[in-house]
Design a protein around this motif. Structure first.
Motif, short mmCIF file in Angstrom:
data_model
loop_
_atom_site.label_atom_id
_atom_site.label_comp_id
_atom_site.label_asym_id
_atom_site.label_seq_id
_atom_site.Cartn_x
_atom_site.Cartn_y
_atom_site.Cartn_z
N THR A 88 11.96 53.15 -11.93
CA THR A 88 11.30 53.32 -10.64
C THR A 88 9.80 53.36 -10.88
O THR A 88 9.34 54.03 -11.80
CB THR A 88 11.76 54.64 -9.98
N LYS A 144 21.51 53.67 -10.23
CA LYS A 144 20.72 53.56 -9.01
C LYS A 144 19.74 54.71 -8.91
O LYS A 144 20.02 55.81 -9.40
CB LYS A 144 21.63 53.57 -7.78
N ARG A 165 18.68 59.73 -4.63
CA ARG A 165 18.12 59.94 -3.29
C ARG A 165 17.57 61.34 -3.12
O ARG A 165 16.78 61.60 -2.23
CB ARG A 165 19.20 59.69 -2.23
N ASN A 166 18.04 62.25 -4.00
CA ASN A 166 17.61 63.65 -3.88
C ASN A 166 17.86 64.36 -5.21
O ASN A 166 18.39 63.75 -6.15
CB ASN A 166 18.36 64.34 -2.73
N ASP A 207 21.44 64.27 -6.63
CA ASP A 207 21.79 63.02 -7.33
C ASP A 207 21.26 63.05 -8.77
O ASP A 207 21.93 62.57 -9.69
CB ASP A 207 21.19 61.81 -6.62
#
Length: 124
Positions: free
Chosen positions: A42, A55, A58-59, A62
């Protein structure tokens, strides 16, 4: 504060820092994809992070659920032995104006060797 705002956090420096973060993220992605690893990178501005999950989280939940602490610790130790310092609680790189393309390329070379090592050991 004035010196930082006038001499460090300049548009020219941000351009350089973001370019180096992009270079690091793209090179790490290239290694991850070439080795078909369930990891991701990222990048947000001058910050790039390698995470050992398929992946982006999201928070925080995760992150906790997908954490591979042993692999993170191994990578941190590998980096330290190679003279690369990374944030202690995750694998995030924040570029600064002094970061050079040679520094980023050194990371790419070391990260590639780390991937070869863990793949050869069957860790991933």
């Amino acid at each position: 504060m004035r010196a930082v705002l006038q001499e460090v956090l300049t548009p020219a420096n941000f351009e350089l820092m973001i370019a180096n973060a992009t270079r690091l993220a793209e090179a790490a992605w290239s290694i991850i994809r070439a080795n078909d690893l369930p990891w991701h990178v990222t990048q947000v501005g001058a910050r790039a992070e390698i995470m050992f999950m398929p992946k982006p989280p999201r928070n925080g939940a995760d992150v906790i659920a997908g954490r591979r602490g042993e692999l993170e610790t191994l990578l941190h130790a590998f980096y330290m032995n190679e003279g690369i310092l990374v944030t202690p609680f995750h694998t995030m790189f924040l570029m600064c104006p002094a970061t050079s393309t040679a520094d980023v390329d050194r990371h790419t070379e070391v990260f590639g060797r780390f991937v070869d090592l863990v793949r050869g050991a069957g860790v991933v």
